[in-house]
Enzyme design. Structure first.
Site, PDB file in Angstrom:
ATOM      1  N   THR A 118     -11.711  37.199  17.338  1.00 31.16           N
ATOM      2  CA  THR A 118     -11.499  37.583  18.735  1.00 31.16           C
ATOM      3  C   THR A 118     -12.307  36.689  19.657  1.00 31.16           C
ATOM      4  OG1 THR A 118     -13.211  39.205  18.394  1.00 31.16           O
ATOM      5  CG2 THR A 118     -10.941  39.993  18.303  1.00 31.16           C
ATOM      6  N   ASP A 154       8.898   3.146  -1.191  1.00 32.62           N
ATOM      7  CA  ASP A 154       8.157   2.767   0.022  1.00 32.62           C
ATOM      8  C   ASP A 154       6.844   2.107  -0.376  1.00 32.62           C
ATOM      9  OD1 ASP A 154       7.149   2.542   2.560  1.00 32.62           O
ATOM     10  OD2 ASP A 154       6.745   4.667   2.821  1.00 32.62           O
ATOM     11  N   HIS A 173     -16.547  35.991  23.631  1.00 34.66           N
ATOM     12  CA  HIS A 173     -15.984  37.136  22.921  1.00 34.66           C
ATOM     13  C   HIS A 173     -14.909  37.748  23.817  1.00 34.66           C
ATOM     14  CE1 HIS A 173     -15.582  41.067  21.181  1.00 34.66           C
ATOM     15  NE2 HIS A 173     -16.495  40.802  20.224  1.00 34.66           N
ATOM     16  N   GLU A 202      -0.048  -0.794   5.861  1.00 33.89           N
ATOM     17  CA  GLU A 202       1.076  -0.267   6.640  1.00 33.89           C
ATOM     18  C   GLU A 202       0.977   1.240   6.824  1.00 33.89           C
ATOM     19  OE1 GLU A 202       4.935   1.249   7.861  1.00 33.89           O
ATOM     20  OE2 GLU A 202       3.862   1.802   6.053  1.00 33.89           O
ATOM     21  N   ASP A 241       0.867  -1.179   0.000  1.00 32.73           N
ATOM     22  CA  ASP A 241       0.000   0.000   0.000  1.00 32.73           C
ATOM     23  C   ASP A 241       0.901   1.225   0.000  1.00 32.73           C
ATOM     24  OD1 ASP A 241       0.796  -0.683   2.690  1.00 32.73           O
ATOM     25  OD2 ASP A 241      -0.609   0.824   3.427  1.00 32.73           O
ATOM     26  N   HIS A 275       6.772   9.333   1.356  1.00 33.47           N
ATOM     27  CA  HIS A 275       5.586  10.064   1.825  1.00 33.47           C
ATOM     28  C   HIS A 275       5.526  11.482   1.254  1.00 33.47           C
ATOM     29  CE1 HIS A 275       5.004   7.413   5.644  1.00 33.47           C
ATOM     30  NE2 HIS A 275       5.434   6.727   4.605  1.00 33.47           N
ATOM     31  N   ARG A 325       9.075  10.741  21.756  1.00 37.83           N
ATOM     32  CA  ARG A 325       9.730   9.604  21.109  1.00 37.83           C
ATOM     33  C   ARG A 325      10.378   8.728  22.179  1.00 37.83           C
ATOM     34  NH1 ARG A 325       8.031   8.268  16.115  1.00 37.83           N
ATOM     35  NH2 ARG A 325       7.129  10.181  15.309  1.00 37.83           N
TER      36      ARG A 325
END
Ligand SMILES: *[C@@H]1O[C@H](CO)[C@@H](O)[C@H](O)[C@H]1NC(C)=O
Ligand SMILES: *[C@@H]1O[C@H](CO)[C@@H](O)[C@H](O)[C@H]1NC(C)=O
Ligand SMILES: [Zn+2]
Length: 493
Positions: free
Chosen positions: A347, A150, A245, A184, A119, A462, A360
């Site tokens: 606003t 990829d 507001h 994937e 894919d 990608h 990560r």
């Protein structure tokens, strides 16, 4: 003495025969490269975009083509049903079947299982492609097309590897299995369960798993031995019962957005230090050996800066940059929902805002511990603000890092194969991103895993103008051939 001589003679003859076979295989690959490019063209032409349910029939066709190709080669092929995808509102759609295949079942040989996916990410001409993304176009030896690198060319390179052995009547040095999926790019929906369910059947006799779904770091071939995991969080601050507001209510209410930005700013310092207590304690210390390994990696800091378009990075030395890209955790803030990101000057005081950030993961961090550390910390900092608003912190993804032993015979085989084909030592690299499937394979099957990339560093995965160079495609096929040879020679313990 005679026996020793005979043994030496047989050994020399044996390795000569192997060298000869490798040469024949390599010649075969060279002389068939136009066919290989043509097959890649046919595969790239299929818009197997797994993110778009309207393209599901193309994706199914891609899985069928993959299965047909493997069947035509005499493999034992199965299209494995992995259930349905939830579309919301009670609607579902079948997930693309996973293709498994097997070539050879000689119990005196190792069994290597190749994982790949067919894919792709979405691609449209309007995104800024120079050529039609689904029409493979050769420009100066680069094959441009969505999915080229990829992961269609690497999957085909593995298939052509088996095909080359077959065509020349050379016995495969190992049994080869394939697991090719079609989800994937959207998180391998359904694959984990399939691996668990086939652990005692398909995976039972597998010795090693090879993943070629990543790329080199430079022009030098590489072996990948680690990936970072990721813990993804939502932090929601909710205040008034509706948006207000800022002219009418500003100055009187304690604003959710101000609270949220206040706590987000306590996650990481401007110099990149993670401020959440405990997080850094779990991180494995950088060893001298690792330092030397990074020192040897080919990585051009100036190029890297130019590529991303910045004048200064968090660190200036190569080793620091590689270490912080691969083996240290970091915090990234991705966005704030409910924040009126539309252009123009509105606003408004948003009543509820949700920040998205991720950390990560690296050895020896544990997502469950990280979840608690982050949640406790944010509630503590939020508490200090004495705000009447409500904070809710949730972790929605907790993917662990993966790290292999570079001294494992699989990696030694990789180094030998790279040396044979490219005449250089490979760079030993890690991925800063997450490839959760490696960790799943490891945790479920308990087999040894190697990531053996053939994609170039500048393939644009990608992104617009994704490509695979002919050089990487063809020499990469030779690398796989050579790799199977090396694995076939790993000593049994
Ligand atoms: C693909 O591009 C080539 C030119 O590079 C063109 O001749 C051909 O017609 C295109 N094919 C399709 C299907 O668009
Ligand atoms: C899967 O099978 C392997 C043996 O091949 C075993 O070591 C492992 O524990 C099994 N995994 C699960 C989840 O049962
Ligand atoms: Zn991929």
């Amino acid at each position: 003495m005679m026996r020793l001589l005979l043994f030496v003679a047989l050994f020399v003859l044996g390795s000569r025969a192997l060298e000869f076979e490798l040469e024949e295989l390599s010649k075969y690959i060279d002389s068939h490269q136009e066919e290989y490019v043509q097959t890649l063209r046919e595969w790239v032409a299929v818009e197997s975009d797994s993110s778009d349910v309207l393209k599901r029939s193309d994706l199914e066709r891609m899985m069928d083509m993959t299965a047909e190709k493997l069947k035509a080669m005499g493999g034992t092929v199965e299209l494995v049903d992995i259930g349905v995808q939830e579309l919301g509102g009670g609607k579902t759609i079948p997930l693309p079947k996973v293709v498994t295949a097997q070539f050879g079942s000689d119990s005196s040989k190792y069994t290597v299982c190749v994982y790949g996916h067919v894919d792709v990410q979405p691609a449209k001409m309007e995104d800024g492609w120079a050529t039609e993304p689904y029409n493979l176009t050769d420009i100066n030896g680069n094959l441009y097309g969505r999915g080229a690198s990829d992961n269609k060319a690497p999957v085909l390179a593995w298939i052509h590897t088996v095909e080359a052995y077959q065509a020349l009547g050379i016995e495969l040095p190992v049994n080869v299995k394939f697991v090719i999926e079609g989800m994937e790019e959207t998180g391998s929906n359904g694959l984990d369960a399939m691996i668990v369910s086939k652990n005692d059947t398909f995976f039972a006799d597998v010795d090693y798993i090879v993943i070629s779904d990543c790329g080199w770091l430079s022009r030098r071939p590489a072996l990948t031995y680690g990936t970072r995991g990721n813990c993804y969080f939502f932090a929601e601050v909710e205040g008034p019962k509706q948006d207000l507001h800022s002219g009418v209510y500003g100055g009187t209410v304690i604003e959710p957005m101000t609270d949220l930005i206040g706590i987000l700013d306590t996650l990481i310092s401007p110099s990149g230090k993670i401020l959440i207590p405990g997080i850094r304690d779990a991180v494995a210390p950088l060893s001298d050996e690792e330092w030397r390994l990074y020192q040897d990696v080919e990585f051009d800091v100036e190029n890297y800066k130019a590529k991303i378009g910045v004048s200064r990075l968090m660190y200036s030395s190569k080793v620091d940059l590689l270490a912080h890209r691969w083996r240290y955790p970091t915090v990234s803030i991705h966005g704030i929902e409910g924040a009126f990101s539309a252009p123009g000057s509105k606003t408004v005081i948003p009543a509820k805002v949700i920040a998205k950030f991720s950390i990560r993961q690296v050895p020896n961090m544990d997502p469950a511990t990280v979840e608690k550390q982050v949640t406790d910390y944010l509630h503590t900092v939020f508490g200090r603000r004495k705000s009447p608003n409500k904070l809710k912190v949730t972790m929605i993804i907790g993917a662990k890092p993966w790290l292999a032993d570079t001294q494992h015979p699989l990696y030694k085989a990789g180094r030998e194969a790279v040396k044979k084909v490219f005449k250089v030592d490979p760079d030993m690299i890690r991925e800063g991103g997450t490839i959760p499937i490696a960790k799943t394979f490891q945790d479920v099957t308990r087999k040894s895993i190697i990531m053996l990339p053939i994609g170039g560093f500048d393939d644009g995965l990608h992104s617009q103008n994704e490509k695979m160079s002919r050089y990487n495609y063809i020499e990469g096929t030779k690398l796989f051939v050579s790799y199977l040879h090396e694995v076939g020679q790993i000593k049994r313990d």
